[in-house]
Design an enzyme around this catalytic site. Structure first.
Site, mmCIF file in Angstrom:
data_model
loop_
_atom_site.group_PDB
_atom_site.id
_atom_site.type_symbol
_atom_site.label_atom_id
_atom_site.label_comp_id
_atom_site.label_asym_id
_atom_site.label_seq_id
_atom_site.Cartn_x
_atom_site.Cartn_y
_atom_site.Cartn_z
ATOM 1 N N ASP A 14 0.671 -1.316 0.019
ATOM 2 C CA ASP A 14 -0.429 0.229 -0.299
ATOM 3 C C ASP A 14 0.534 1.242 0.093
ATOM 4 O O ASP A 14 1.632 1.518 0.118
ATOM 5 C CB ASP A 14 -1.035 0.186 1.113
ATOM 6 C CG ASP A 14 -2.049 0.458 0.540
ATOM 7 O OD1 ASP A 14 -2.031 1.263 0.059
ATOM 8 O OD2 ASP A 14 -2.841 1.295 1.741
ATOM 9 N N ASN A 16 1.440 3.816 -2.722
ATOM 10 C CA ASN A 16 1.673 4.143 -4.046
ATOM 11 C C ASN A 16 1.594 5.257 -4.298
ATOM 12 O O ASN A 16 1.998 6.240 -4.776
ATOM 13 C CB ASN A 16 1.415 2.354 -5.346
ATOM 14 C CG ASN A 16 1.871 1.827 -5.080
ATOM 15 O OD1 ASN A 16 2.596 1.462 -4.312
ATOM 16 N ND2 ASN A 16 1.354 0.833 -5.675
ATOM 17 N N ARG A 27 -0.861 8.973 -9.456
ATOM 18 C CA ARG A 27 -0.778 8.082 -9.032
ATOM 19 C C ARG A 27 -0.306 6.394 -9.558
ATOM 20 O O ARG A 27 0.522 5.894 -9.207
ATOM 21 C CB ARG A 27 -2.117 7.383 -8.689
ATOM 22 C CG ARG A 27 -2.903 8.835 -7.791
ATOM 23 C CD ARG A 27 -4.579 8.357 -7.631
ATOM 24 N NE ARG A 27 -4.630 6.843 -6.510
ATOM 25 C CZ ARG A 27 -4.478 6.660 -5.300
ATOM 26 N NH1 ARG A 27 -4.058 7.719 -4.495
ATOM 27 N NH2 ARG A 27 -4.169 5.552 -5.291
ATOM 28 N N HIS A 31 2.211 3.619 -9.188
ATOM 29 C CA HIS A 31 1.612 1.642 -9.102
ATOM 30 C C HIS A 31 2.836 1.199 -9.735
ATOM 31 O O HIS A 31 3.692 0.531 -9.770
ATOM 32 C CB HIS A 31 0.882 1.333 -10.586
ATOM 33 C CG HIS A 31 -0.605 2.353 -8.826
ATOM 34 N ND1 HIS A 31 -0.718 1.698 -8.127
ATOM 35 C CD2 HIS A 31 -1.534 2.988 -9.487
ATOM 36 C CE1 HIS A 31 -1.445 2.869 -7.891
ATOM 37 N NE2 HIS A 31 -2.806 3.379 -8.488
ATOM 38 N N SER A 60 -11.339 -6.921 -4.418
ATOM 39 C CA SER A 60 -12.496 -6.648 -5.138
ATOM 40 C C SER A 60 -12.981 -5.221 -4.920
ATOM 41 O O SER A 60 -13.866 -5.217 -5.410
ATOM 42 C CB SER A 60 -12.752 -7.322 -4.473
ATOM 43 O OG SER A 60 -12.993 -8.243 -3.188
ATOM 44 N N GLU A 61 -12.212 -4.829 -3.865
ATOM 45 C CA GLU A 61 -13.290 -3.090 -3.390
ATOM 46 C C GLU A 61 -12.083 -1.706 -5.129
ATOM 47 O O GLU A 61 -12.856 -1.509 -4.997
ATOM 48 C CB GLU A 61 -12.433 -3.180 -2.563
ATOM 49 C CG GLU A 61 -13.507 -3.681 -1.384
ATOM 50 C CD GLU A 61 -13.799 -4.931 -0.972
ATOM 51 O OE1 GLU A 61 -12.099 -5.171 -1.115
ATOM 52 O OE2 GLU A 61 -14.510 -5.951 -0.691
ATOM 53 N N TRP A 63 -12.237 -1.751 -8.051
ATOM 54 C CA TRP A 63 -13.157 -1.579 -8.948
ATOM 55 C C TRP A 63 -13.912 -0.014 -8.602
ATOM 56 O O TRP A 63 -14.116 0.937 -9.545
ATOM 57 C CB TRP A 63 -13.859 -2.912 -9.282
ATOM 58 C CG TRP A 63 -13.378 -4.219 -9.768
ATOM 59 C CD1 TRP A 63 -13.630 -4.684 -8.735
ATOM 60 C CD2 TRP A 63 -12.805 -4.100 -10.587
ATOM 61 N NE1 TRP A 63 -12.809 -6.099 -9.362
ATOM 62 C CE2 TRP A 63 -12.534 -5.407 -10.778
ATOM 63 C CE3 TRP A 63 -12.787 -3.936 -11.929
ATOM 64 C CZ2 TRP A 63 -11.601 -6.255 -11.501
ATOM 65 C CZ3 TRP A 63 -11.980 -4.233 -12.830
ATOM 66 C CH2 TRP A 63 -11.637 -5.332 -12.798
ATOM 67 N N ARG A 65 -12.286 2.473 -7.532
ATOM 68 C CA ARG A 65 -11.584 4.096 -7.951
ATOM 69 C C ARG A 65 -12.250 5.028 -9.021
ATOM 70 O O ARG A 65 -12.369 3.595 -9.945
ATOM 71 C CB ARG A 65 -9.996 3.249 -8.070
ATOM 72 C CG ARG A 65 -9.545 3.104 -6.796
ATOM 73 C CD ARG A 65 -8.122 2.550 -6.651
ATOM 74 N NE ARG A 65 -7.700 2.479 -5.145
ATOM 75 C CZ ARG A 65 -6.837 2.337 -5.121
ATOM 76 N NH1 ARG A 65 -6.224 2.744 -5.682
ATOM 77 N NH2 ARG A 65 -6.609 2.171 -3.254
ATOM 78 N N LEU A 125 10.066 -21.280 -4.862
ATOM 79 C CA LEU A 125 9.238 -19.547 -4.602
ATOM 80 C C LEU A 125 8.419 -19.974 -5.151
ATOM 81 O O LEU A 125 7.547 -20.280 -5.803
ATOM 82 C CB LEU A 125 10.160 -18.628 -4.810
ATOM 83 C CG LEU A 125 8.837 -17.784 -4.408
ATOM 84 C CD1 LEU A 125 9.243 -17.474 -2.359
ATOM 85 C CD2 LEU A 125 9.104 -16.080 -4.532
ATOM 86 N N SER A 190 -8.328 -4.696 5.201
ATOM 87 C CA SER A 190 -8.746 -4.433 3.724
ATOM 88 C C SER A 190 -9.151 -5.668 3.035
ATOM 89 O O SER A 190 -9.140 -5.980 1.267
ATOM 90 C CB SER A 190 -7.801 -3.441 3.095
ATOM 91 O OG SER A 190 -7.689 -2.204 3.508
HETATM 92 C C1 IPE Z 1 -5.395 -3.090 -0.390
HETATM 93 O O1 IPE Z 1 -4.835 -1.301 -0.952
HETATM 94 C C2 IPE Z 1 -5.875 -3.316 -1.573
HETATM 95 C C3 IPE Z 1 -4.233 -3.418 -1.929
HETATM 96 C C4 IPE Z 1 -2.703 -3.138 -1.281
HETATM 97 C C5 IPE Z 1 -4.041 -4.306 -3.436
HETATM 98 P P1 IPE Z 1 -6.446 -0.487 -0.235
HETATM 99 O O2 IPE Z 1 -5.276 1.294 -0.405
HETATM 100 O O3 IPE Z 1 -7.217 -0.636 -1.305
HETATM 101 O O4 IPE Z 1 -7.038 -0.355 0.963
HETATM 102 P P2 IPE Z 1 -8.025 0.923 1.596
HETATM 103 O O5 IPE Z 1 -8.827 1.283 1.383
HETATM 104 O O6 IPE Z 1 -7.375 1.973 1.989
HETATM 105 O O7 IPE Z 1 -8.049 0.258 3.373
HETATM 106 C C1 IPE Z 2 -1.978 -0.180 -3.669
HETATM 107 O O1 IPE Z 2 -1.304 1.509 -3.459
HETATM 108 C C2 IPE Z 2 -1.611 -0.512 -4.816
HETATM 109 C C3 IPE Z 2 -3.341 -0.479 -5.499
HETATM 110 C C4 IPE Z 2 -4.363 -0.402 -4.273
HETATM 111 C C5 IPE Z 2 -3.355 -0.715 -6.212
HETATM 112 P P1 IPE Z 2 -2.513 2.742 -3.766
HETATM 113 O O2 IPE Z 2 -2.922 2.837 -4.938
HETATM 114 O O3 IPE Z 2 -3.706 2.271 -2.630
HETATM 115 O O4 IPE Z 2 -1.531 3.930 -2.475
HETATM 116 P P2 IPE Z 2 -1.827 5.345 -1.397
HETATM 117 O O5 IPE Z 2 -3.184 3.862 -0.199
HETATM 118 O O6 IPE Z 2 -4.080 5.294 -2.102
HETATM 119 O O7 IPE Z 2 -1.489 5.771 -1.150
HETATM 120 MG MG MG Z 3 -4.057 2.650 0.052
#
Ligand code: IPE
Ligand code: IPE
Ligand code: MG
Length: 242
Positions: A14, A16, A27, A31, A60-61, A63, A65, A125, A190
């Protein structure tokens, strides 16, 4: 008393988006930088003889975004898969993408299938990438399979136990994560591996995923090895069995 190194490490990658925002970049740049961090950590796992690494790439959540971010993430996933699979294969990594893959474009599904096929006999691995994954989805789809088996007369209701359910989860047959790491400062699951994290040791760091490096990875492992895992017993019991 020291634990041996974890056999299975699960990571929520998390931060990125915030990494990119700090640099006044879109953003998506975060990634992209995150893929680089994945490459380093996979290599570190092979070198440290970690058996299983499970990475949360897309929930799954996620989407929910903005459409543009979701579509760029899909493209990034496809190009990373394309580029990295041969290298993973050469390094003895077995790749599995877990999650509800039916929601992905057909081309991506085929690509995933091909990567499973290519790497299926590798043993150094086991790398699991969770994509369109949700812990609740995983448990529900396992229940559906058990219900179907019951309707088909292959299993009776009282035969259904934790072991049976485990066998139908996405990570069936693999050891449960010993160590769970979440970068980016948030301290929550999450909807990641809900069933499998029951007894994992948690390590949270404020470091954003693109900045996560091998030194910090080793710090997480070192922290794990120093903890006493009691699994419900008393500390004295664990010590006397050690
Ligand atoms: C969890 O991160 C999912 C991934 C890293 C793929 P999120 O950034 O989506 O989680 P929440 O929404 O802050 O809980
Ligand atoms: C995690 O980074 C990657 C994905 C969920 C795809 P985020 O995109 O959630 O980064 P923040 O939390 O917004 O900084
Ligand atoms: Mg995040």
């Amino acid at each position: 008393m020291h634990n041996p190194n974890p056999r299975h490490i699960a990571i929520i990658m998390d931060g990125n988006g915030r990494w990119a925002k700090k640099r006044l970049m879109p953003r998506f740049t975060g990634h992209k930088a995150g893929v680089e961090a994945v490459r380093n950590i996979v290599k570190a796992c092979v070198e440290r003889k970690i058996e299983v690494l499970t990475l949360f790439a897309f929930s799954s959540e996620n989407w929910r975004r903005p459409e543009e971010e979701v579509s760029l993430l899909m493209k990034l996933f496809m190009s990373a898969l394309d580029r990295e699979v041969k290298r993973l294969h050469k390094n003895g990594v077995r790749l599995r993408v877990i999650g509800d893959l039916s929601a992905f474009p057909e081309k991506l599904q085929k690509q995933i299938e091909a990567s499973h096929d290519l790497t299926k006999d590798n043993t150094l691995l086991q790398l699991n990438i969770a994509a369109n994954y949700g812990g609740r989805w995983d448990i529900v789809q396992a229940c559906q399979k058990l219900a179907q088996a019951s309707v088909d007369g292959k299993i009776s209701v009282d035969e259904i136990d934790e072991q049976q359910l485990e066998q139908h989860l996405s990570l069936a047959g693999l050891p449960e994560p010993d160590l769970f790491i979440r970068t980016g400062g948030e301290e929550r699951i999450s909807n990641f591996l809900l069933w499998q994290l029951a007894y994992s040791e948690f390590f949270f760091t404020k470091t954003l995923w693109p900045d996560f490096n091998i030194a910090l990875f080793d710090e997480a492992i070192a922290s794990f090895t120093k903890r006493q895992r009691r699994f419900g017993r008393t500390g004295e019991q664990v010590d006397s069995n050690a």
